[in-house]
Motif scaffolding. Sequence first.
Motif, PDB file in Angstrom:
ATOM      1  N   LEU A 100       0.994  -1.000  -0.048  1.00 45.53           N
ATOM      2  CA  LEU A 100      -0.129   0.050   0.086  1.00 45.53           C
ATOM      3  C   LEU A 100       0.819   1.274  -0.051  1.00 45.53           C
ATOM      4  CD1 LEU A 100      -2.746  -1.199   2.719  1.00 45.53           C
ATOM      5  CD2 LEU A 100      -2.643  -1.188   0.184  1.00 45.53           C
ATOM      6  N   TRP A 101       1.981   1.275   0.761  1.00 42.73           N
ATOM      7  CA  TRP A 101       2.917   2.334   0.633  1.00 42.73           C
ATOM      8  C   TRP A 101       4.239   2.104   1.238  1.00 42.73           C
ATOM      9  CZ3 TRP A 101       3.861   3.442   5.862  1.00 42.73           C
ATOM     10  CH2 TRP A 101       2.706   3.437   6.914  1.00 42.73           C
ATOM     11  N   LYS A 102       5.204   2.784   1.214  1.00 43.89           N
ATOM     12  CA  LYS A 102       6.530   2.798   1.651  1.00 43.89           C
ATOM     13  C   LYS A 102       7.177   3.797   1.970  1.00 43.89           C
ATOM     14  CE  LYS A 102       9.999   1.227  -0.828  1.00 43.89           C
ATOM     15  NZ  LYS A 102      11.008   0.501  -1.530  1.00 43.89           N
ATOM     16  N   ARG A 103       7.615   4.116   3.396  1.00 47.54           N
ATOM     17  CA  ARG A 103       7.953   5.579   3.684  1.00 47.54           C
ATOM     18  C   ARG A 103       9.363   5.381   4.251  1.00 47.54           C
ATOM     19  NH1 ARG A 103       4.405   6.524   1.298  1.00 47.54           N
ATOM     20  NH2 ARG A 103       2.507   7.377   1.866  1.00 47.54           N
ATOM     21  N   SER A 104      10.353   6.193   3.917  1.00 49.83           N
ATOM     22  CA  SER A 104      11.700   6.385   4.182  1.00 49.83           C
ATOM     23  C   SER A 104      11.776   7.089   5.586  1.00 49.83           C
ATOM     24  CB  SER A 104      12.679   6.925   3.023  1.00 49.83           C
ATOM     25  OG  SER A 104      13.760   7.219   3.824  1.00 49.83           O
ATOM     26  N   VAL A 105      12.478   6.421   6.512  1.00 50.35           N
ATOM     27  CA  VAL A 105      12.317   7.221   7.723  1.00 50.35           C
ATOM     28  C   VAL A 105      13.512   7.578   8.083  1.00 50.35           C
ATOM     29  CG1 VAL A 105      12.173   6.802  10.290  1.00 50.35           C
ATOM     30  CG2 VAL A 105      10.457   5.672   8.595  1.00 50.35           C
ATOM     31  N   GLY A 106      14.771   7.051   7.663  1.00 50.03           N
ATOM     32  CA  GLY A 106      16.026   7.530   8.096  1.00 50.03           C
ATOM     33  C   GLY A 106      17.029   6.761   7.152  1.00 50.03           C
ATOM     34  N   SER A 107      18.292   6.956   7.159  1.00 47.85           N
ATOM     35  CA  SER A 107      19.495   6.659   6.448  1.00 47.85           C
ATOM     36  C   SER A 107      20.636   6.174   7.519  1.00 47.85           C
ATOM     37  CB  SER A 107      19.811   7.390   5.147  1.00 47.85           C
ATOM     38  OG  SER A 107      20.234   8.555   5.809  1.00 47.85           O
ATOM     39  N   GLY A 108      21.422   5.137   6.725  1.00 48.92           N
ATOM     40  CA  GLY A 108      22.648   4.986   7.506  1.00 48.92           C
ATOM     41  C   GLY A 108      22.650   3.654   8.083  1.00 48.92           C
ATOM     42  N   ASN A 109      21.938   2.707   7.098  1.00 44.00           N
ATOM     43  CA  ASN A 109      21.956   1.362   7.761  1.00 44.00           C
ATOM     44  C   ASN A 109      23.284   0.755   8.352  1.00 44.00           C
ATOM     45  OD1 ASN A 109      20.875  -1.467   8.212  1.00 44.00           O
ATOM     46  ND2 ASN A 109      21.971  -2.023   6.404  1.00 44.00           N
ATOM     47  N   ARG A 110      23.346  -0.046   9.376  1.00 46.48           N
ATOM     48  CA  ARG A 110      24.598  -0.634   9.932  1.00 46.48           C
ATOM     49  C   ARG A 110      24.482  -2.008  10.005  1.00 46.48           C
ATOM     50  NH1 ARG A 110      26.593  -0.292  15.919  1.00 46.48           N
ATOM     51  NH2 ARG A 110      28.495  -1.741  15.873  1.00 46.48           N
ATOM     52  N   VAL A 111      25.092  -2.879   9.406  1.00 43.96           N
ATOM     53  CA  VAL A 111      25.060  -4.346   9.664  1.00 43.96           C
ATOM     54  C   VAL A 111      26.158  -4.757  10.745  1.00 43.96           C
ATOM     55  CG1 VAL A 111      25.364  -6.453   8.577  1.00 43.96           C
ATOM     56  CG2 VAL A 111      24.550  -4.752   7.244  1.00 43.96           C
ATOM     57  N   VAL A 112      25.527  -5.876  11.567  1.00 44.86           N
ATOM     58  CA  VAL A 112      26.497  -6.090  12.977  1.00 44.86           C
ATOM     59  C   VAL A 112      26.850  -7.420  12.643  1.00 44.86           C
ATOM     60  CG1 VAL A 112      25.492  -4.172  14.150  1.00 44.86           C
ATOM     61  CG2 VAL A 112      24.366  -6.624  14.279  1.00 44.86           C
ATOM     62  N   ARG A 113      27.825  -7.909  13.142  1.00 44.16           N
ATOM     63  CA  ARG A 113      28.414  -9.194  13.317  1.00 44.16           C
ATOM     64  C   ARG A 113      28.201 -10.008  12.150  1.00 44.16           C
ATOM     65  NH1 ARG A 113      26.948 -11.597  19.300  1.00 44.16           N
ATOM     66  NH2 ARG A 113      28.381 -13.124  18.330  1.00 44.16           N
ATOM     67  N   GLY A 114      28.456  -9.563  10.773  1.00 45.79           N
ATOM     68  CA  GLY A 114      28.163 -10.007   9.654  1.00 45.79           C
ATOM     69  C   GLY A 114      26.683 -10.359   9.478  1.00 45.79           C
ATOM     70  N   ASP A 115      26.327 -11.453   9.887  1.00 44.19           N
ATOM     71  CA  ASP A 115      24.649 -11.689   9.555  1.00 44.19           C
ATOM     72  C   ASP A 115      23.867 -11.685  10.596  1.00 44.19           C
ATOM     73  OD1 ASP A 115      25.703 -13.967  11.096  1.00 44.19           O
ATOM     74  OD2 ASP A 115      24.638 -15.342   9.935  1.00 44.19           O
ATOM     75  N   GLU A 116      24.196 -10.988  11.847  1.00 46.55           N
ATOM     76  CA  GLU A 116      23.294 -11.093  13.159  1.00 46.55           C
ATOM     77  C   GLU A 116      22.144 -10.119  13.236  1.00 46.55           C
ATOM     78  OE1 GLU A 116      23.130 -13.173  16.218  1.00 46.55           O
ATOM     79  OE2 GLU A 116      23.807 -14.081  14.394  1.00 46.55           O
ATOM     80  N   GLY A 117      22.317  -8.839  12.401  1.00 44.04           N
ATOM     81  CA  GLY A 117      21.297  -7.703  12.384  1.00 44.04           C
ATOM     82  C   GLY A 117      21.714  -6.625  11.636  1.00 44.04           C
ATOM     83  N   ASN A 118      20.779  -5.693  11.877  1.00 45.90           N
ATOM     84  CA  ASN A 118      21.118  -4.403  11.001  1.00 45.90           C
ATOM     85  C   ASN A 118      20.211  -3.239  11.958  1.00 45.90           C
ATOM     86  OD1 ASN A 118      18.395  -4.663  10.064  1.00 45.90           O
ATOM     87  ND2 ASN A 118      19.254  -5.503   8.198  1.00 45.90           N
TER      88      ASN A 118
END
Length: 425
Positions: A100-118
């Motif tokens: 229905l919609w998509k909204r950008s809230v911020g920027s600057g994604n950070r990936v942690v411990r390879g595959d553990e999270g972001n």
Amino acid sequence: MPSRILLTFLPLACCLGLFFSSHSVQAENWPDWRGPNNAGISHEENLPTKWSRDENVAWKVDLPGAAGSTPVVWDDHIFLTSVDGDDLVLICLDTSGKELWKRSVGSGNRVVRGDEGNSASPSPVTDGKNVWCFFTTGDLACFDFAGKEIWKTNIQDRFGKFNIQFGLTSTPVLYDGKLYLQLIHSGGAKVIALNAETGAEVWQIKRESDATDECEHSYASPMVYDDGKLRFLLTHGADYSIAYDLENGKELWRVGGLHPPAGYDKTLRFVASPLAAPGLIVVPSAKRGILVAVKPESHGNITDKAENYFWKYETTPDVPSPLAVGDYVYLCRENGNLICLERETGKQLYEERTHRDRHRASPVFGDGKIYLSSRDGQVTVVKPGPKFEILAENKLDEEISASPAISGGRIYLRTFKALWAIGPK
């Protein structure tokens, strides 16, 4: 009327869950990451037991990026956070899988411990009118169901820079028109309450602790306890679980002593969140720590006061949060072992092996079944009760760290690639 379903209304919720179990009539909502009672329990019936990538799937929608956040569902709206390149976004779908919609809230994604999270690890929360989303960057926003921005702020700008090794992944809790956040990290731990409609500060308090090193960091989420008589905010991290008055942030009680007795572990950071069930608070720790069952009516520092505990247990789930169903408490260990304890006494009835892979998601219960999600995409379905029985093992072959959501006779599984609606079309 509080903006989330109260623990005190569980009998009514059970009746409604039975009456509205058909997807074609009305679904039971799943308004936050642990469901309508914030305890991982659905009251719906006729939920799927077996599925695969091409069996018993209503639909699958590819997502723009990975995340460990759980989708939330209200009527025919589904909300989930995600990364989209470097952007941090909130996505709204309907229950047919249409965006229905998509909204950008911020920027600057950070990936942690390879595959553990972001940076899209925290889950959204909704009250049926608006939806709130938080990211590890500190970006916090409120939108209405049409996608109109109501307000947006940055928590780091307002309350201090986060100093936490793997990002502040705590999901806010919504209750009675207020949004509560625990900011537990080395930069100055605080608990804050915001007006959910405006984002204005209601109160903030410094969260006192004698924790040191990585133990100052918490990846757990706050909970609200409400049994119709007692109501308080429960925060978890930095060596303590601490209860606060919802109106003014006054500390009501705290429990510590959650480290192994042999010595202080400087890396024992809390990830699993506590369970706030009627008449019972189940407090996990981490790694080689313990787990305690606390009386909600406690006062002061109860760490060494045996009369404030129902029982203690020698080990803890490190990441998945506890689950209480009927007379039993269930703990899913990171390695997939499922532990069943008597709710009243803490006596272990079994510890049995399920699928041997990392388990990051918290277990959920619905329709007489417990669902355990492993990192490699397998969901093991277990029969509750004092005897261990696996009902089904279902594979999607896509990585999962998000806890399942249940609504409208379907189980929504958010993988690193897609959102799957498991159940009838």
